[in-house]
Structures are given as C-alpha cells and as structure tokens.
Design an enzyme around this catalytic site. Sequence first.
Site, PDB file in Angstrom:
ATOM      1  N   GLU D 103      58.606  40.208  33.738  1.00 31.48           N
ATOM      2  CA  GLU D 103      58.518  41.532  33.147  1.00 31.48           C
ATOM      3  C   GLU D 103      59.729  42.416  33.481  1.00 31.48           C
ATOM      4  OE1 GLU D 103      54.985  43.268  34.580  1.00 31.48           O
ATOM      5  OE2 GLU D 103      54.852  44.688  32.913  1.00 31.48           O
ATOM      6  N   ASP D 128      52.371  33.751  37.195  1.00 34.62           N
ATOM      7  CA  ASP D 128      51.036  34.309  36.993  1.00 34.62           C
ATOM      8  C   ASP D 128      50.557  34.197  35.546  1.00 34.62           C
ATOM      9  OD1 ASP D 128      50.832  34.998  39.656  1.00 34.62           O
ATOM     10  OD2 ASP D 128      51.671  36.988  39.346  1.00 34.62           O
ATOM     11  N   GLY D 171      47.921  35.884  42.211  1.00 35.90           N
ATOM     12  CA  GLY D 171      47.450  36.659  41.078  1.00 35.90           C
ATOM     13  C   GLY D 171      47.136  38.082  41.495  1.00 35.90           C
ATOM     14  N   ARG D 266      35.013  29.788  55.990  1.00 36.05           N
ATOM     15  CA  ARG D 266      36.397  29.498  56.359  1.00 36.05           C
ATOM     16  C   ARG D 266      37.330  29.790  55.197  1.00 36.05           C
ATOM     17  NH1 ARG D 266      36.429  26.171  61.005  1.00 36.05           N
ATOM     18  NH2 ARG D 266      34.626  26.929  62.158  1.00 36.05           N
ATOM     19  N   HIS D 272      52.770  30.782  49.540  1.00 36.81           N
ATOM     20  CA  HIS D 272      53.951  30.389  48.776  1.00 36.81           C
ATOM     21  C   HIS D 272      53.977  28.932  48.354  1.00 36.81           C
ATOM     22  CE1 HIS D 272      56.203  33.998  48.431  1.00 36.81           C
ATOM     23  NE2 HIS D 272      56.132  34.269  49.709  1.00 36.81           N
ATOM     24  N   ARG D 275      54.208  28.283  44.626  1.00 36.85           N
ATOM     25  CA  ARG D 275      55.361  28.541  43.769  1.00 36.85           C
ATOM     26  C   ARG D 275      56.579  27.711  44.157  1.00 36.85           C
ATOM     27  NH1 ARG D 275      55.312  34.457  43.568  1.00 36.85           N
ATOM     28  NH2 ARG D 275      56.646  34.031  41.801  1.00 36.85           N
TER      29      ARG D 275
END
EC number: 2.7.1.90
Lengths: 342, 342, 342, 342
Positions: D103, D128, D171, D266, D272, D275
């Site tokens: 974006e 996302d 997200g 738990r 990360h 990604r």
Amino acid sequence: MRVGVLTGGGDCPGLNAVIRALVRKGVQEYGHEFVGFRDGWRGPLEGHTKQLDIPAVRGILPRGGTILGSSRTNPLKMEDGVRKVKENLAKHEVDALVAIGGEDTLGVAATLADQYGVPCVGVPKTIDNDLSATDYTFGFDTAVNIATEAIDRLHTTAESHMRVLVIEVMGRHAGWIALHAGLAGGANVILIPEQRFDIDEVCGWVESRFKVRYAPIIVVAEGAMPKDGELVTKDGTLDSFGHVRLSGIGDWLAKEIEKRTGKEARTTVLGHIQRGGTPSAFDRWLATRFGLHAIDAVQDGDFGKMVALRGTDIVRVALGEATAKLKTVDPALYAEAGVFFG
Amino acid sequence: MRVGVLTGGGDCPGLNAVIRALVRKGVQEYGHEFVGFRDGWRGPLEGHTKQLDIPAVRGILPRGGTILGSSRTNPLKMEDGVRKVKENLAKHEVDALVAIGGEDTLGVAATLADQYGVPCVGVPKTIDNDLSATDYTFGFDTAVNIATEAIDRLHTTAESHMRVLVIEVMGRHAGWIALHAGLAGGANVILIPEQRFDIDEVCGWVESRFKVRYAPIIVVAEGAMPKDGELVTKDGTLDSFGHVRLSGIGDWLAKEIEKRTGKEARTTVLGHIQRGGTPSAFDRWLATRFGLHAIDAVQDGDFGKMVALRGTDIVRVALGEATAKLKTVDPALYAEAGVFFG
Amino acid sequence: MRVGVLTGGGDCPGLNAVIRALVRKGVQEYGHEFVGFRDGWRGPLEGHTKQLDIPAVRGILPRGGTILGSSRTNPLKMEDGVRKVKENLAKHEVDALVAIGGEDTLGVAATLADQYGVPCVGVPKTIDNDLSATDYTFGFDTAVNIATEAIDRLHTTAESHMRVLVIEVMGRHAGWIALHAGLAGGANVILIPEQRFDIDEVCGWVESRFKVRYAPIIVVAEGAMPKDGELVTKDGTLDSFGHVRLSGIGDWLAKEIEKRTGKEARTTVLGHIQRGGTPSAFDRWLATRFGLHAIDAVQDGDFGKMVALRGTDIVRVALGEATAKLKTVDPALYAEAGVFFG
Amino acid sequence: MRVGVLTGGGDCPGLNAVIRALVRKGVQEYGHEFVGFRDGWRGPLEGHTKQLDIPAVRGILPRGGTILGSSRTNPLKMEDGVRKVKENLAKHEVDALVAIGGEDTLGVAATLADQYGVPCVGVPKTIDNDLSATDYTFGFDTAVNIATEAIDRLHTTAESHMRVLVIEVMGRHAGWIALHAGLAGGANVILIPEQRFDIDEVCGWVESRFKVRYAPIIVVAEGAMPKDGELVTKDGTLDSFGHVRLSGIGDWLAKEIEKRTGKEARTTVLGHIQRGGTPSAFDRWLATRFGLHAIDAVQDGDFGKMVALRGTDIVRVALGEATAKLKTVDPALYAEAGVFFG
C-alpha cells in the site's frame, strides 16, 4: 599457517557446511589463512584457486553443492601428477591441505600423506554412507529423508489403487539409503546390492500384500540385482541391454512384476534429487562438527588423519585405514527389516 | 506369551513406530499376543486396555502422537498403586510389559522390575535428548529439524531488516535442541539451561553482529536463564512474575535487548509444534529398531532392561542405570559452538 | 434429506477435504444424513456403501487419497447400469448425489442428471488442472509444489556437474504441471503435450545453457512428444517400442540428448509421488470450499450443476458444460515462459 | 530504454522472482537496461543504486527477501523528496520505474505517476493479501502454507493432551492468513481483526470441543481483539500494558482461557518465520508472471498502472485505484468457516 581446502567426488549436501566451519574456526581461533582449490584434485594439480575467507563462507551453511566445485580428477593417475600437486601447494605456500571427499578423493589424500609427505587431513563424504571408519557420513540423512518423504506419498496411491509401486533409490554398492528409507517409509519390500534378490520371492511378497491389504511399495537400490543374472540380460551384464542400462533396475523390476503377477506396476526414479538441495539438520550438524575437528587436527599438525563420527563423538582415524574397506549392509541388519516384508 | 505395552509422558514423534515394530515382530516372529494399556501407567493401574494387534498398527508409522494415549500418572505415588498394577497385569494375563517413556515412566518401570518383580522392558523416549544411557532418543531429530527450518526462514528477515530475532525452543533442563538447531541453522547466539548467560555479553554479540553484516538470530532454550536472577524478577524467581511466566524467556530476552541496545527485537515461540507431526526418517528408523530390539529382550526374558542406541548399534542397559542421570550439554561441546557467536 | 457421496477416477490430494466439508455443513447446518458410496460409480451400481457421518470424517482433512475408495467404473457402459444405479439410490433413499471426480466421473453425473433425472451435484477433481469450467482444481497445487521442490534440488547438481537433468512430470494431455513447476523451479526447458517439440531446438537450448553457465534442467510432461514421431518409434507409435512405453518420454529424451550433444544426461521420474500425500494449504482451502458450496447446491435443490472456482469465488456451472472441453495450455501462455528457455 | 526497479515495505517471499522476471524479459526481449535502486524509495531519493543485469538475477528465484533491500522511506514526506527522486532518476537516465511493494510503496508510485509525471509501473506485494485490486498477492500462499504446517503439527498434541493450543499468525488489519490457514489446518476457532470476538463464546467453543473429542486449536490473527476492550487492558488499549504489547493477543488469549475454563493453554507465535524462506510454487509463479507483465507495461509505455491477478489472468489496473481500499475478509466468507468452529 596457510590451509588449502578442496572438495572431490559427487554432490553431497553438507559440503559447504564443512568449508564454512573450517574457515570460521581456522581464521577466528587459530589465525589461519585459507586457499580454496577448485574442482577437487584438479585444483592443486592445475593450480586453480578461489579466494576463501570469512566473507566467502557467509550464507553457505544451508546450501547444497560446493562453492569450490568438484571433479573426479585423480593426480595419481596423471603423469607427473604428484609433482605438480606438490609444486602448486608450494607455490601457494600451503602448510596443510584439507581434502573433503569419498573413497577416491581420500584415497589420493592417504597416498599423498603416507608416501609423499603432503600434510593432509581428510573429511569423509559419501551420500551412500559406505565408508567403514565412521558411523555416518553427511548427505546420507538428507537422502534418506527425501526418499522417505517420497515413499510416504506413494502410500496414498497404494491405499487406493491396485498398483505395485516401485521406487528406485541411490546405492550402487551399498544399500544403506534403501534400507533406512524403506524402514522409515514402511515399504513392503527392500532390495539392496548386498544380497541378490529372488524375483519369485519378490512376486510372492507382492501377492501376499495384495491379499492382506493394499498394493505393495518396493524400494530398490539402483545396484540391486536378481539372483539369476540371465533374467536381466542374455549375456550376463545389465549394461549390454540398451533399455535396461538406460532405465535401471526399477523399471526392469516393474516390468517383470507386471509380467509375472499380472498386476500393473509403476516406477518412480528419484535420481539426483536425492543429492541436491539443502542438507537436513543432522547433516549440517555433522558436517559442521567435521569441519571444526578437521581444522583442530590441522592446528595440531596431526596429518594423515581423517575425522570420523563414533557415537556422538568426533574422532580421528588414519586416512589409509579409513578408505580401506567399503561399509556394506550387514546381513543381520537386513534380516531385521525382513519382518516388514510382504 | 502376552505382552502389555504402554506409553507415558509428553508427546514425542516416533511412539507409534515403536508400537508397530513391537507388534509386527512379536506376532509374526514370536507368536506373541499383545494388550495395549491406555494412557501410560494409568492403564495398568485402572485396568484400561485397548486392542493391540497387527490391524491396529497398520498405517501408524508416520503418525505423531501415540495410539495408546499417555499420561503422567505414577502408580508408585498412589495408595496401593503397585498392588493394583500387579493385579491388572495378572488379570490380563500379561507375561511381560514394555514401557515406552522418559525419566519418570522408565523410573516406575525400573522400580517395578527391581523391587516388585514385574517383568518390564523399557524403551527410552524424550524429545529433549537428555537420557544418559543412549546416544539419541527418537523425537529429538524431528524437533531439531523443525527448529532448524524455522531458523532458516528467519535468516531472510535478518538479511533485510535491522531486527534482532529471538527464537525460543524446547529444553527446560538440557539445551540439546537449542544447540543442534542453533548450529544447524547458523544462529549467532545460542543460550542453554546448562550455562547461565550474561545479558551484557549477549548484547555485545548483538551489536558486533550488526556491525559486521546482518541482524542477529538468537536461539534460546526455554530453560535458559540470565546470570543475574534479579534481572528477570525482583523476588528471584521467574514464576512470580505473571507476564514472564506466561511468555517465557524468549520474550523477556527480546524486551531486554530492545531496552539495552535500542534495536527492535522480535520473538518466535515454536512451542508444541516441535513435538507434533510426522517423525523424521531418522526418528522412525530409531524408534522402529528400538521396538524390534525391545521385543527381542521380551522374548529372551531379559527384564529390567532398556534398549539404547550406541553408535549404530542397539544395546540393552539396566533400567535403573538408564534413568539415573540427566544427560546435559557438555561445556566443551557448548564451547565448540562459540566460534559462531556474534 | 439423504445425500449420497462418491469419489471417482485417479488419486488427488483434497478428496477427503471435500467429503469432510460436505458432511460437516450438511449435518450441522441442514440436518442432512449421508450415505457414502464405495469405489466411485461402482458403489451406486453394486450397492456398496460406507457409513458417512461426522465421526467418519474426523481427522481426514490432511490425508491424501479418499476414504470412500475410487474406481473408473462407468455405469453408462454397463448393461442396465443406469437402472441399477437408480435402484440402489432408491433403496438407500438417497435424495441427492454428490459426485466428486474428473471428466469421466462428472460426465456420468451430467448424463444421469440431464437424461435420467438423477439429482446430481458435481465437484471437479483433476490433478492435471485440465477442466475448462474452473480456474483451478484441487490436487494441482500440491503436484506443482512437489515437482517444484524436486527441481529445486536438481539445481544443486546442475551447478556442480556437467549433466543434463531431465525431470518427467504428470500431464498426458495438458502441460499445466510442467508449465507451472517449470516456471516456479526455474527450469531451462519446458516441454508440454500441447506443442510438439523439435529435438534439435531442445539440444540447441542445452548447448547454449552449457556455454552461459550451468547444466540445463528440462521439465517434460509425460505426454510431450517430439515433432518427428519417427524419431521415437519406427512404426509411429510410442507404445510399440517396449522400453519406451515402459520408461517414458523422459528417458527417451535423456538418451537422445546424450546421443546428439555428447553430454551425459540423467532422468528423474516423479511418477505417483505427485498425486499422493497431504494436500497443500491451497488445495485444502479449495477442496473445503468446494464441499461447502456443493452441499449448498444440494440444499437449494440446484441439481445438474458443478461447483467451480472463478477468481476467489465459488460459482455453479452446468455439469454438461463443465466437462465439454479439455482445458489445455494456451499457446500465448506457453510462449510467455519461453523467455526462460536455454 | 533504461528501467529502474525498487522494492519497498516488509519482507515477502517472491520479491526476487519478480525482479528476475523483469530483467530476463526486459533484457532478452526488449533490449532494456536496468538500474536497481537500493532500499525502497530511499534508493531514488538518495541515489543509491545496484547493478541489475542478467548475471545479477541468476539463482535468485527460490530465495526469500530481496536482493535490492527494502525500507519504509516515503519521499512524499521528506522535504524536497519528489524533486530529489526526479533528479536521481534523471541522473541515472531512467525512462521508467517499476515499484514493487504494498500500500505505502505503491501509494508513492501512484502519486508520483499521477501528479508528477514519473513513469511508474507497480507490482503489488503484501503477505497479508489485503490489496483490493488483485485476487492474490505473492507471499500470502507461502505464509498460509507455513501456518498450516504448524497447525498440522499441533493436532498431534491436541489429540493426546488436554491442552488448549493457541497459534498466533500475522494479520494486523486483515485476517486472510488466519482464515485460510485455519480452514486448511482444521482449526476449531479462527479469530480475525475484522470481527471482534466474544471471549465467552470462544470459551464455549473450547469447552464443547473438549466434550466431543480432543483439545481445541485456536488460530488468532495478531490484530484480533475481544469485544470488550477493557478485558485486555484497564485503560482501553493493548499498548499501554507492557507484557501484553510484548507478547501479543495469543498469550493474552491463552491466559484468559486458562483463567475462565481451568484448562491449561499453550501459545505458539510464528512471528517472522511466516515471511521468510523460499516462496511456495504458487508464489513463484505469480511473482514471475507479475514481473513478465510489468515489463510488458513498461515496454508499452502504459504508466500509472499496476499489474494484478484476476482469475488466472494478469491484468493492468490504475495505480491509484489499486491502493485505495484495504481488502478485508468479507463477513459472509468468515461465516462460511463457522461450521468448523467448536
């Protein structure tokens, strides 16, 4: 101290992990300098080198292959080979040479160390796990994981179709990959080079499996052979038969089972995917530790030795001894797996 | 001969592979019958059983968890526990009992065998690899592979962002998973329970790493602790501090590094994904061989023993001895990894 | 309402995910009862059923294959087939039938719905992705992932040895798997059934690749064929040539490249491992949504329809239309990939 | 024609695949030259470049991250930012600029194209999947695969222990990863930022799951929030609460469920690892096709456009339009998943 490094023979996941460990510890703890020789023994023979320092080994730990390249060149078989190797080592002011490779590569190192006084340390490498002086070699665990995952996937088809599934894995002279992957994957038949198989017995297992439950999965090492050589070829060698030489024992076996049992059979040939790609965690750990201990041996001036795994320890063994004997699958160990056949 | 089987303690990939191997060999080679006891020692204590035969073990080799269920129930701590266990074993006409579990489960087996004459054979299981009598336990290799793959993925971020990446792995008392995965994944710092860490030293490694190249990756075992306990909590225990108890040492470390170095830090907590899912090929091989050799011991009437891995061999050791001592990371082995820190 | 379900044709990861979604939503939201028919159309033909309720679909989401079994039986080709199917549906009081399958299975459903008034809803399934009415079918993404991972591993060898690497993937009539995996894996040549290849051009790419950098990787769909049929067999068909029929186009290609370029070539044949094992996340998502929307169609009484993916939406299309045309690779799309050849 | 390329925003597997496709097609088919700008918009702002040609893009297809580096620098917010960007583009004789990003990065490109006449083409990137103009963005499928595999592993523990398992995925504003991975992994509860959850309802699902079968698995997007803000913090914001800000909603949820249901809970926080690492086959295919079509747009002089996926086609949309609206999960789609809750 200036340390030369070379990698010889076929691909094997973990080669880069060894190189990285050698350089990291050599430079940081011992103040060594390094010279990378390209393409196995061709490097010192022809004087081809590559810069080898800490920046050069960054990021290579998870990568298959070898940043130094490889070859099957044997300086002992070249005219003046030994002299040329020694000259190039002297020219590059190399005080010690670490040779990473299998039977052939280490055999050269053993001869150079024992007969010509070249200060060599060896690191064993063979995806087939057939070196007798070490419990395991790196690359083997990766290959077994890949083959096991493939067998896992074949089970789905075995459960829903009436097809015999043959999967050919690496192993010309030793059946370690077939045995480990076959057991780990739950294969119904495992065929290895160490023991000639009886095609009638194999077909018997196939038929009994169909009766009990599902279609059978057969893991066959590329070097496995039937008892009756004449079944495979008329003149007694696989090689003289065009399509067999090309397609291998997996296809031969599938065709033979189809003919004898009337069941459809399909072959998967994993080929080179078994020796490529990122090493498993175990192989990275083993390769890293081999590198750390090999550079210790260099620092100690303990030449003519090879690092080896014994239990959870890394030890040093004589290079000559290390390559003396092929480690094949023990008949008792193979028999252990027999409970899962059929 | 009727053989009881139970699995106790936490999840561990490979439990089903042991059960399958026991049953396949027991039934096919020795003509054994089997009784599955449910939920660890609770099974023989309360008489809960489950049918265990060849159809019951089909298809379970690649599946995590245990078809028999598990618990941490300890009959030695229950009133009349031993009597009840013996009664239920008698009621089900059990001639031998194979207990698959860790320190606690095998400790019960040792006591029952040595002091109460219950014919037990043990199979060692701990994902943490901290049993001293065996080179490796199954489950460990799977956990290390999962953690290594996670570290591999973190390298991508480490290479493109200026963030400290902390990854917390299992290991309350022993740092084996952190050490193996940290080495295999190329971590820049590895922190284990066996050696309290100096937070200033850790921050020093973080800063030196940023200077040289990329953002650092820190692997921390869940049981690792800083030298100064008071850094973690005011009253000297981690547990008294709500958010720390909840989030664990990984989050504490990330927060502390942020505070001290001014660098952003992120945490990954692998948690239970390390002990679930399909076992690695190595773990299936080891678990299968443990099962085959345990049923041999049963057949031999060699009770009070546990199977163990020594090099590439499966051996038998006394159950009592096997659970006597926690196998922690040797300081020398940890020091070996230090060359990669910073 | 009682809903029958059957799965027909070859294995495809995701079948169980469809079945689970049908049953979960049908029972919980609409109060349906289910009847599982065994082994594709053979089930309703011969009246073989299997209990199908919520307990029956527990845990099946990640599993390959189909709990209902499959077959290629076609009731339209059997004497009295349609009558028998209708009788058995009536006997089991089935108000609607969900058929999950490819061209053949859905073709039967279309005929039964359109010509014989059987209330059918179809769910498309083909690992080859060659159904024209839907953007994707489940199973395809899994196959592409497996083939891509294999190509990834081959790159290691390609980088260190001078060997042409040929990998044969599925696709008799459509080259989708070869095209997607070839692009995703960075192959140097991709050969598909839709466009006959020129062996001279292929050898040209091989040689140009060797000049620039590494050994080439060639992905070939099993249905790909050279321009000159006579190159493959003397009488114009592949099938008449024993070893070629057995080993397939991959081996033929490797042999031909060796002969023409003098470079060593090796083949990997993935075979059934492409259609087995756990479905990818995308395939589970797609299969689950297909199931949810198919049971909606049943509830709506919207028979003679098939669910299909359009963009991110699940839509309904006429069953007859859905199976009318094979979706092959568009020449423009194939040309797009050409920039990476050689 | 000289083409500049930059990558902006967070890591996303597939960035390198886009860069490679741009360069391969640009150089080979159109004769373009390329200039790589480093670190997102900071590159053209400060004039930092990197050589970008065919050798530079070799081998990068399967690698995560971006060879060009990234940043969140926004030249529109810098004094003289636009002027500096234009000057540096002119200095490097750049005729067109391809901006790969989310974006923010594309928003800058839109403004530069629409208001300042900079010839930009955009390629959408967001792990996302929350860009409205395209069906999917690359990186998303990889993240969903990683999260799904983690959930698969948690099922083993859920089946053998009475523990609530919470897994926190990425997200912040859109729940796509949670929704897709939750469905694909067979989660029992999925919580997304688009719809505030009722903690009592969540605990109800937890308890009903325990009654029926196993322990529940809860997938929670990092941006999910309970209906009653005051449940999380006293002053109405998560951020004011030290340990919550640090540990996130996953830990909060686990603690709250423990407190309310008395069941042990738990947390796994993937962080990360979602990604990083190698892109999935789908993401490589999508990223490659985006690259091929973006360079076509450049060649056509069709600036101010972004490439986008619609069904199986790559189309061009206006850059401004593309970034106008966040694509969040439709309530109807979320409701579809509800059948699997509890």
